[in-house]
Every structure is written in structure tokens, then in C-alpha cells.
Design an enzyme around this catalytic site. Structure first.
Site, PDB file in Angstrom:
ATOM      1  N   LYS A  93       0.810  -1.222   0.000  1.00  0.00           N
ATOM      2  CA  LYS A  93       0.000   0.000   0.000  1.00  0.00           C
ATOM      3  C   LYS A  93       0.845   1.275   0.000  1.00  0.00           C
ATOM      4  O   LYS A  93       0.358   2.349  -0.329  1.00  0.00           O
ATOM      5  CB  LYS A  93      -0.957   0.008   1.191  1.00  0.00           C
ATOM      6  CG  LYS A  93      -0.350   0.342   2.549  1.00  0.00           C
ATOM      7  CD  LYS A  93      -1.480   0.427   3.587  1.00  0.00           C
ATOM      8  CE  LYS A  93      -1.052   0.936   4.953  1.00  0.00           C
ATOM      9  NZ  LYS A  93      -0.113   0.057   5.670  1.00  0.00           N
ATOM     10  N   HIS A 221       2.142  -3.942  14.831  1.00  0.00           N
ATOM     11  CA  HIS A 221       2.612  -2.779  14.078  1.00  0.00           C
ATOM     12  C   HIS A 221       2.628  -1.634  15.061  1.00  0.00           C
ATOM     13  O   HIS A 221       1.589  -1.297  15.622  1.00  0.00           O
ATOM     14  CB  HIS A 221       1.682  -2.483  12.900  1.00  0.00           C
ATOM     15  CG  HIS A 221       2.254  -1.493  11.919  1.00  0.00           C
ATOM     16  ND1 HIS A 221       2.730  -0.268  12.303  1.00  0.00           N
ATOM     17  CD2 HIS A 221       2.439  -1.567  10.580  1.00  0.00           C
ATOM     18  CE1 HIS A 221       3.181   0.375  11.232  1.00  0.00           C
ATOM     19  NE2 HIS A 221       3.018  -0.387  10.170  1.00  0.00           N
ATOM     20  N   GLU A 298       7.315  -5.834   7.978  1.00  0.00           N
ATOM     21  CA  GLU A 298       6.507  -5.327   6.862  1.00  0.00           C
ATOM     22  C   GLU A 298       6.831  -3.866   6.592  1.00  0.00           C
ATOM     23  O   GLU A 298       5.962  -2.994   6.715  1.00  0.00           O
ATOM     24  CB  GLU A 298       5.018  -5.468   7.208  1.00  0.00           C
ATOM     25  CG  GLU A 298       4.572  -6.895   7.475  1.00  0.00           C
ATOM     26  CD  GLU A 298       3.243  -6.953   8.224  1.00  0.00           C
ATOM     27  OE1 GLU A 298       2.712  -5.901   8.641  1.00  0.00           O
ATOM     28  OE2 GLU A 298       2.725  -8.065   8.409  1.00  0.00           O
TER      29      GLU A 298
HETATM   30  C1  LIG Z   1       0.815   0.193   6.477  1.00  0.00           C
HETATM   31  C2  LIG Z   1       1.269  -1.071   7.051  1.00  0.00           C
HETATM   32  C3  LIG Z   1       2.622  -1.411   7.029  1.00  0.00           C
HETATM   33  C4  LIG Z   1       3.712  -0.478   6.549  1.00  0.00           C
HETATM   34  O1  LIG Z   1       3.952   0.530   7.482  1.00  0.00           O
HETATM   35  P1  LIG Z   1       5.176   1.553   7.330  1.00  0.00           P
HETATM   36  O2  LIG Z   1       5.008   2.442   8.495  1.00  0.00           O
HETATM   37  O3  LIG Z   1       5.025   2.243   6.044  1.00  0.00           O
HETATM   38  O4  LIG Z   1       6.427   0.775   7.411  1.00  0.00           O
HETATM   39  C5  LIG Z   1       2.993  -2.657   7.505  1.00  0.00           C
HETATM   40  N1  LIG Z   1       2.073  -3.523   7.994  1.00  0.00           N
HETATM   41  C6  LIG Z   1       0.758  -3.224   8.042  1.00  0.00           C
HETATM   42  C7  LIG Z   1      -0.192  -4.237   8.573  1.00  0.00           C
HETATM   43  C8  LIG Z   1       0.329  -1.986   7.592  1.00  0.00           C
HETATM   44  O5  LIG Z   1      -0.980  -1.683   7.663  1.00  0.00           O
END
Ligand SMILES: *Cc1c(COP(=O)(O)O)cnc(C)c1O
Length: 439
Positions: A93, A221, A298
């Protein structure tokens, strides 16, 4: 022969062989944007300047972006160096340009997808389903069915209802339980919407066991744009707890997913390398080497941010007298609804480069940068950026525009996102080769 031409000559020749969009999975390769090969001694920044120069005699001064795909390779190396025990799964995304994804496929990252369309985009490029995590805790049933029929097994959850859906529509899935984290100190908190509190984990793991669904890992996260490494330490400690609960309830838990949230900008308040030191220490404490745990992450903005540079034109100007003195308001042809939707939520102000020569040191005025639409929310940042006086037709250049910019853009009011040009250092061309598709 390529070396003798400027970047722009190559661009103006137009696409030579843009591939047909694939009709189905059997087609040989994903549609690629045309990518300009940069010869040694040239850079994406040169291309930005050449393009601005070429447009200076024209009235058609549309905003544009230039992507440097070589940055992806640099960020990938930096990630592996700082977090040697962690395998990155890029968050689609953040930037879903086909050539960005193609380079990452060839660098060997995995992918974090959140919807059917993102799964499809990555699978079509020939990525093995085992390199994908479907990291959206609440999924539409038809999207779960899509994952099931295409072999995507890893998916996240954080509540009972989701376990029931997975038990019914994808019973062989390998679930990853998402923990709630304390993330008040980040730019884009996620904890109001996602994550199970530690106190609920035993119950959820037991429900999964009773329904015959396998939980193989724990994830979290800490929020995007995380500013406190302590968040990672706490989340990893909590994950250890959840791991033990998983093992106690009879699940073969062996995967730790530390999510995203790693900063992409060099001058961010908390540099990535400092954050990595805290993460590595916590990993060694709670999931020591040899414990048989596979660790993934991620990252989104860490890979994407520095990839793109945006050049934006001033299309209107207002000179306003206020009590404090003179304020200048500029109206630009890119804004909140096209590239700046996420950037407006950042705490730090983005200061653009002014593409103009001044005699001596120019006076600076408090300036407001507005986007082009008929909405007064459409502003690029705070109202008081100090800039020299500029005029209609002048250019502003913003760096670090590769994360959460064009993936968030809309066509509101008839304005389109800036046109993209892609570049790659010629020695890295091979990173754009399509991979053979799995039949
Ligand atoms: C948006 C998102 C990410 C990426 O986050 P960053 O802050 O851009 O590294 C990773 N995992 C999940 C589940 C997300 O929603």
C-alpha cells in the site's frame, strides 16, 4: 549510444515497447512503466532539472514525479545490514508502482498485501504465495476465498469473528495473531483499529484451536512513523508472552512479524539505525538466535520514501497584507488530494527546493502552499513556510515523495496525480527482468 543522449531525449522518444496489459495469469509479464536507464554520472535529480528546463518555454507545466529505483536497492541493503535476522515483506500500500514491485521481487523481498487487488497484483508478477502475508486483520469473505484459491496461507487476525470466517472459508490458512501496541508517539497510530490486547490472547488462541484453525505466528505494528524505539521493545516483549500462550494452547507458533513503522527520511527524529539497535537487542533477549523462530517485518515507508522526487508548478499567487506584515499564498498543481494526503499529517514541515536563482540572499516571507482544488483543506503543509518571493510559473521540488503519495491520490475536482517517470542506474537494469511465472 544511450550514454550520448540526455535523460530527456530518451524520455521524449516515448515508450518503445510497453507491454500489453496481461489478460490473465498466463501472460508473460506484468505491465511495466517505461524506465529510463541512468548512465554513470547521471541521476534522477539531473532528470528533474532537465525536465524543468525543457518545460520552461512551455505553458504546459504539469506537476511531475521522478522515481529512482536504485534507491530501493540501497534501502534493501541498509535494512538487511541493520536488521540481519529479519526478512522484509514490503507493504504494497505504500507504493504499488509495477516497476517498484518488480525491483523488490528481484531483490527477494516478500510482500504484505491488504486486499484482493494487492494480492492479485503481486501474484501476477510471479511471486510465490509463500512470499506473501495477507496482513489485514479484518477481511472481506470473498477476499479470503481468493487467497485460499491462490495458495496464500499466511494471514493476520485479531478477533473471534475473523477466526470463524477463516475456519469456514480458508481452513488451511496459517494465521498470525496481531497484538495491540502502545503507539501514541507515532505519526499514524493504528491501535484504535487493530490489535488484540494481551489479556485476550489466550481466549483467541483457544477459540482458534477449537475451530481447528492453526496459528503459526504473532505480529504487531507499532504505528507508521514510529518515534519511540521503546514501542518496539515493549511489543517484542508482549509478543514473547503471546508466543508462550500459543505454545501452551497447542499451536505450532514459530513466526514473529515485527510489522512496519521504520522511518524513511534520513533526518527523521529517530534514525532507523538507532531504532534497529533497540529492536536487535529485544529480539536477542526474547527470541534468541537458535530458538527456531523465523522473524519477518513489513516495512513500507522505509523502502519507499526516498524513491520519488516531485516537481510542482506555481499556478496562482496572492499577496496578502496582515497585521504581522506580508504573507504570500501560492496555488500549486499538486496537493492534498493528489500527492500530499499523508504528508499533511506529518509533524515536520516539508521544505521544498526553490528552482530559481536570486541575486544575493533573498528576503523570506511566511508563505502558504495551497493545492489546486476548490477545497480549503487542500493545503500542502502548515501555513507558515518561509520562502523567497516566487511567481506564477516557478517550480518547487519536494524530495522524499515515494511513500503514501500516489497510492492515496484521487481525481477529486478533475485533478490528476503528477505524471511519473521511472529511472534506474544502468548497472541495475537486471532488477526489472520479469520472473518466470509459476504455471
Ligand atoms: C501500512 C502497514 C505497514 C507499513 O507501514 P510503514 O510504516 O510504512 O512501514 C505494515 N504492515 C501493516 C499491517 C500496515 O498496515
Amino acid at each position: 549510444m544511450l550514454a550520448k543522449r540526455t535523460c530527456l531525449q530518451i524520455l521524449s522518444e516515448g515508450p518503445e515497447s510497453i507491454n500489453e496489459a496481461p489478460k490473465g495469469f498466463g501472460s508473460p509479464r506484468e505491465l511495466q512503466e517505461q524506465v529510463i536507464h541512468l548512465q554513470p554520472g547521471t541521476s534522477a535529480w539531473n532528470l528533474v532539472q532537465e525536465k524543468i528546463q525543457a518545460l520552461s518555454d512551455s505553458v504546459e507545466r504539469n506537476a511531475f514525479m521522478v522515481a529512482d529505483l536504485g534507491v530501493l536497492a540501497e534501502q534493501h541493503q541498509a535494512f538487511l545490514k541493520a536488521l540481519p535476522r529479519v526478512t522484509p515483506f514490503f507493504a504494497v500500500k505504500c507504493n504499488n508502482s509495477p516497476s517498484v514491485l518488480q525491483v523488490l521481487v528481484n531483490l527477494g523481498t516478500g510482500f504484505d498485501c491488504s486486499s484482493l487487488v494487492e494480492l492479485e497484483q503481486v501474484l501476477r508478477m510471479g511471486v510465490a504465495p509463500s512470499r506473501i502475508i495477507y496482513a489485514n486483520t479484518c477481511k472481506q469473505i470473498s477476499h479470503i476465498q481468493y487467497a485460499a484459491s491462490h495458495g496464500v496461507q499466511l494471514m493476520t487476525f485479531d478477533c473471534e469473528e475473523e477466526i470463524a470466517k477463516v475456519a469456514k472459508f480458508h481452513p488451511t490458512a496459517r494465521l498470525v495473531l496481531r497484538l495491540w501496541t502502545q503507539d501514541s508517539e507515532c505519526l499514524f497510530p493504528l491501535s484504535a483499529k487493530f490489535g488484540a490486547p494481551l489479556a485476550q490472547c489466550r481466549h483467541l488462541l483457544t477459540v482458534a484451536k477449537d475451530l481447528g484453525v492453526t496459528v503459526v505466528g504473532i505480529c504487531f505494528h507499532v504505528g507508521s512513523g514510529c518515534q519511540t524505539p521503546q514501542s518496539f521493545h515493549q511489543a517484542i516483549a508482549d509478543a514473547r508472552h503471546a508466543f508462550d500462550l500459543g505454545l501452551q494452547t497447542g499451536h505450532p507458533v514459530s513466526l514473529l512479524d515485527i510489522g512496519g513503522g521504520f522511518p524513511g527520511k534520513k533526518d527523521f527524529v529517530l534514525p532507523f539505525e538507532e531504532m534497529a539497535v533497540v529492536i536487535n537487542r529485544a529480539l536477542d533477549q526474547y527470541f534468541p538466535e537458535g530458538s527456531g523462530v523465523e522473524i519477518i517485518a513489513e516495512p513500507g515507508r522505509f523502502y519507499g520514501t526516498k524513491v520519488c522526487t516531485a516537481a510542482i508548478n506555481i499556478i496562482g499567487k496572492k499577496d496578502v497584507m496582515e497585521q504581522g506584515g506580508r504573507r504570500l499564498m501560492y496555488y500549486l498543481n499538486d496537493g492534498f488530494y493528489t500527492s500530499f494526503g499523508a504528508i499533511r499529517r506529518e509533524k515536520e514541515t516539508r521544505i521544498p527546493h526553490v528552482v530559481k536563482k536570486f541575486d544575493g540572499k533573498p528576503l523570506l516571507y511566511p508563505s502558504t502552499l495551497w493545492g489546486p482544488t476548490c477545497d480549503a483543506f487542500d493545503r500542502l503543509g502548515p501555513t507558515d513556510i518561509l520562502l523567497p518571493e516566487l511567481h506564477v510559473g516557478d517550480w518547487l521540488v519536494f524530495e522524499d515523495m515515494g511513500a503514501y503519495t500516489h497510492t492515496l491520490s484521487s481525481n477529486f475536482n478533475g485533478f490528476a496525480r503528477p505524471q511519473m517517470s521511472f529511472t534506474i542506474p544502468s548497472e541495475l537494469q537486471y532488477l526489472l527482468n520479469p520472473v518466470p511465472l509459476i504455471p
